[in-house]
Structure formats: C-alpha cells, structure tokens
Design an enzyme around this catalytic site. Sequence first.
Site, short mmCIF file in Angstrom:
data_model
loop_
_atom_site.label_atom_id
_atom_site.label_comp_id
_atom_site.label_asym_id
_atom_site.label_seq_id
_atom_site.Cartn_x
_atom_site.Cartn_y
_atom_site.Cartn_z
N HIS A 54 0.83 -1.21 0.00
CA HIS A 54 0.00 0.00 0.00
C HIS A 54 0.86 1.26 0.00
O HIS A 54 0.52 2.27 0.61
CB HIS A 54 -0.95 0.02 1.20
CG HIS A 54 -1.90 -1.14 1.24
ND1 HIS A 54 -3.06 -1.17 0.51
CD2 HIS A 54 -1.84 -2.32 1.91
CE1 HIS A 54 -3.69 -2.32 0.72
NE2 HIS A 54 -2.96 -3.04 1.57
N ASN A 127 -10.06 -3.45 2.13
CA ASN A 127 -9.79 -3.32 0.70
C ASN A 127 -11.08 -3.02 -0.05
O ASN A 127 -12.15 -2.93 0.54
CB ASN A 127 -9.17 -4.63 0.15
CG ASN A 127 -7.74 -4.84 0.60
OD1 ASN A 127 -6.95 -3.89 0.66
ND2 ASN A 127 -7.39 -6.07 0.91
N TYR A 337 0.42 -4.78 11.61
CA TYR A 337 0.24 -3.39 11.21
C TYR A 337 0.86 -2.42 12.20
O TYR A 337 1.53 -1.45 11.81
CB TYR A 337 -1.24 -3.08 11.02
CG TYR A 337 -1.79 -3.54 9.69
CD1 TYR A 337 -1.76 -4.88 9.33
CD2 TYR A 337 -2.36 -2.64 8.80
CE1 TYR A 337 -2.26 -5.32 8.12
CE2 TYR A 337 -2.86 -3.06 7.58
CZ TYR A 337 -2.81 -4.40 7.25
OH TYR A 337 -3.30 -4.82 6.04
#
Length: 499
Positions: A54, A127, A337
């Site tokens: 990303h 997404n 993350y």
Amino acid sequence: MSDKKLTSASGIPYVDHEDTKGVGPRGPLLLEDFILHEKLAHFNRERIPERIVHAKGSGAFGTFTVTGDITKYTKAKLFSEIGKKTRILFRFSTVAGERGSADTERDPRGFAMKYYTEDGNWDLVGNNTPIFFIKDAKKFPDFIHTQKRDPYTNCKSATAVWDFWSLCPESLHQVLFVMSDRGTPYGYRHMHGYGSNTFSLINKEGEKVWVKFHMRCEQGIKNFSSEDAAQMKSVDADFAQRDLLESIDKGDFPRWKMCIQVMTEQQAKTHRFNPFDVSKTWSQKEFPLIEVGIAELNENAENYFAQIEQSAFAPAHIVDGIGFSPDKMLQGRILGYTDAQRYRLGANYEQIPVNRCPFAVNNYQRDGHMRIDGNGGKSPNYYPNSFSDVRPDPSYTRPADQLDSDVADWFDRNGPGEDDHYTQPGIFFREVLDATGKQHLIENIVGAMSGITGPKRAEIINRQLCHFFRADTGLGMGVAEGLGVDVTKVMDQMPRTEI
C-alpha cells in the site's frame, strides 16, 4: 517587509539561504556554515521508509454521520444515536506497487478508514474486495514477495505470481475479483470498500455478534477496461490521486454508505463453512445488509506528507463496543500493522497530529524517538503508583471469550468446512459478472498468464487451469483456449469426482 523571519529549525534567524560561506568568491567552502549542513542533512532524510504494501495512496478527511440504529448490537459511542457525527480520514491505495507506480495498475485497492471517536481512534482497515488471497497471516510475507520484484531480475514476475496462486487454491476467489474489471477501478471514488475480516460487536449487556463491514459507494461503480487502464497509465500515472483531490476541491464530495452484516454466535457454530475465513463472503440473502451511516469526504489534506503519508492505520485500533474475531488473517494483522508503523514512523507514531486521538490520551509510555509532547512531565512512568490519577476504568472491561476448544495445534487449512475453494468463485463468475465482464475476466487472465516463463510454465498453467475448471467449466475452457492449451491434458490432472 514580512514579519516572518527566515530561521533555522532551531529558530535562529539567518540571511544566506542560497549561498554557502566560503574563502573568497571562488574558494573552498567552510565547514562552519551550519545552514548548509542542516539543509543537506534534512534533505537526505526527507523520505521515510515507504510502506511495504500500500505504498502509493491518496486520502482525505470528512465526516461520518449515523443514519441507522445499531445500538442493540454495539455500545460503541460513534454509533450511539441517529445524526451523530464523527470526523474521519480515509486513505486509498494500490497494494503491490511502489510510491512511483501508476494508479491504474491491476491490483486490489486499499480502503483504510480512521474514525476519531471520543473513546479513541477506530481504524477499519480493508480493501475494495470483501475477500483476500490467503486466510492465514503466516503466508502473507510469501504472498507479497510474489507481488513484488524478483530477487534475480528485479522485475515483476508473472511466473512467481501464478506459481503461488496455483499452489494456493484458497486464492481463487480473490484472483477472479482482481482479474475482473474490479481490479482496475476508475479512481477511488467509484468502488465499494470492505472491512474484509470478520469483527465482533458488543452491546451494553455484554452480548456479542459477529459482523462484516461494508462501505457502499454512492457515486456508482465504475471500472476501467484493461486497455483503458493501460492507456491511462501512460497519460496520467496519478489519475486516482488527481481525481479524488479535484472532485473534493470543486465540492463534489464522494460518499459511502456503511452497512453491516450480522451473524450470531450460534449461527457461526452451525454455518456450512468457517465464517472467519477471509477468502469467503457471507451471503447477503442469509445475512442482509443493515444500514449504519454515511461517510462523506469533504476536506483535502493541507499537506500530503504530514497528513496522508504519515497517516498510520492498524486493525488493532478498536474502540469499546467493537472487538476482534478468530479470523486468522485478522489475528496476524493485529501484530503486523502496528509493528509496521513503529518501524516506518517510530515508536511514537501516534503522537503525529494526523494519528493523534483528538480527545484524552493518558498512559505511562515515555521516551523514544521523536517524542513530541511533554513526555509526561514529572509524573511517574510506572503503575501502580501513589501519585498519579491515571487508572483503568472498569466500565470498559471487555466480556470474556468462550473458546470452543482447549487444543493448541497447527490445523489443516483444508480441513472440514475449510476446503471448498471453488463454490463462491463459481458463483462470482456465473451470477455476478455479466457477459462482458466474463469475457474481460478471461481476456485479463489469459494476458496475465501469458507472462509465465521458464521450465515450469506448463505445470503452473495446468495447475491453475484445474482451479478454474473446478470453479466453472466455461471459465476453464475460455482460459485454456486463450492460452492454446490442450484441455484433455488438464482434465487428466483433475480428480474424477471434480469433472
């Protein structure tokens, strides 16, 4: 005369911004010109590590407004009453490309959302597809390696991509999504968004349900064909960024309707497949969409780097009334993350203004790179203590989870309720895509698989064709014909029960 004096980063006014101090008009430079050092040293550090995935993205701020009552499912304060408004930040992105890649590449699109609530920041990170290629986070590094550059050629490798997919039948559902026209959306304003993973909601009575989050595009779905996407790539590699920015600048604010699907704990236990498998969708006939609210993006960032590039999202950031699930991909993302953001931005990344909770933040964390607040002053940095009034609030206690098993082991991802990788992809091909969509999907797959090279080419192609045939015979035949493959050889590799 401006009253804003030019200063160094430490606030020292100086005059010579363009010329370095030297010996005579043509002599060597002097080491003592610290402004030269400051400018060059800062310049060398202007690029922070880009996101591993990303990397290229666009974003904007806006408002989420509650339009539907879901308080029977959750006590989350941002959903507490009709009309309640919450400030939001959305970031959209491509997945596999670097920051300089084109916006119209065939790829899933990241759909990351930050809700600045009074109980902390809630990050819903998904997404533009409701599913994903894999269902266990342990496989994620391997999968992403196939999407990035080959260690020998330093180029993208169709061989690696299809080798991995053909060896992982769970990927088929997402492969069909990405290879359809949904893999080349017309910018970021004309696509749905999904939380993708299964989460939970908890109400005031401590009752829990499982939930899927959907963001339904209000502008209408619009996609590029493969040819149009390639053409736009050569005309404007930043098409999606420019389209989002300019639409907001002129007052054409994009909107998405948030909806949820709800499944009870009992329904999950008796469901025909694992409802926590992110490679599967929940039937909207069985679990209809329930309207929650409207998200509108109406404010562009004043500075892209400060507010979009430095923005950090993590599924670990949930608020009271929202919880996790046993979704294996989600469980891995909880760690992955936040760790990625600490690597990219530093341990104190949540103090950066765009990531900082606008309401109270009280804890015993201290020090670390780029600490930009008062660092707790002279208050204690340990708990329990006799001096500070920062204490846990028992009203935020989360209900205990009832586990179905006391066995800890490595479980087969293709076990009972886990092994049907073909029914939903077949439904997608037959029932979701129209005739044009089917044809584009086949053409896109043929084009992509034509890039497979090397001595394993036939093996990889035949293995992937077996998956296509198991999902739908028409799909398998179309791809096989496009690749010039003898279908009888593919059929020989398939179990007789699958033909």
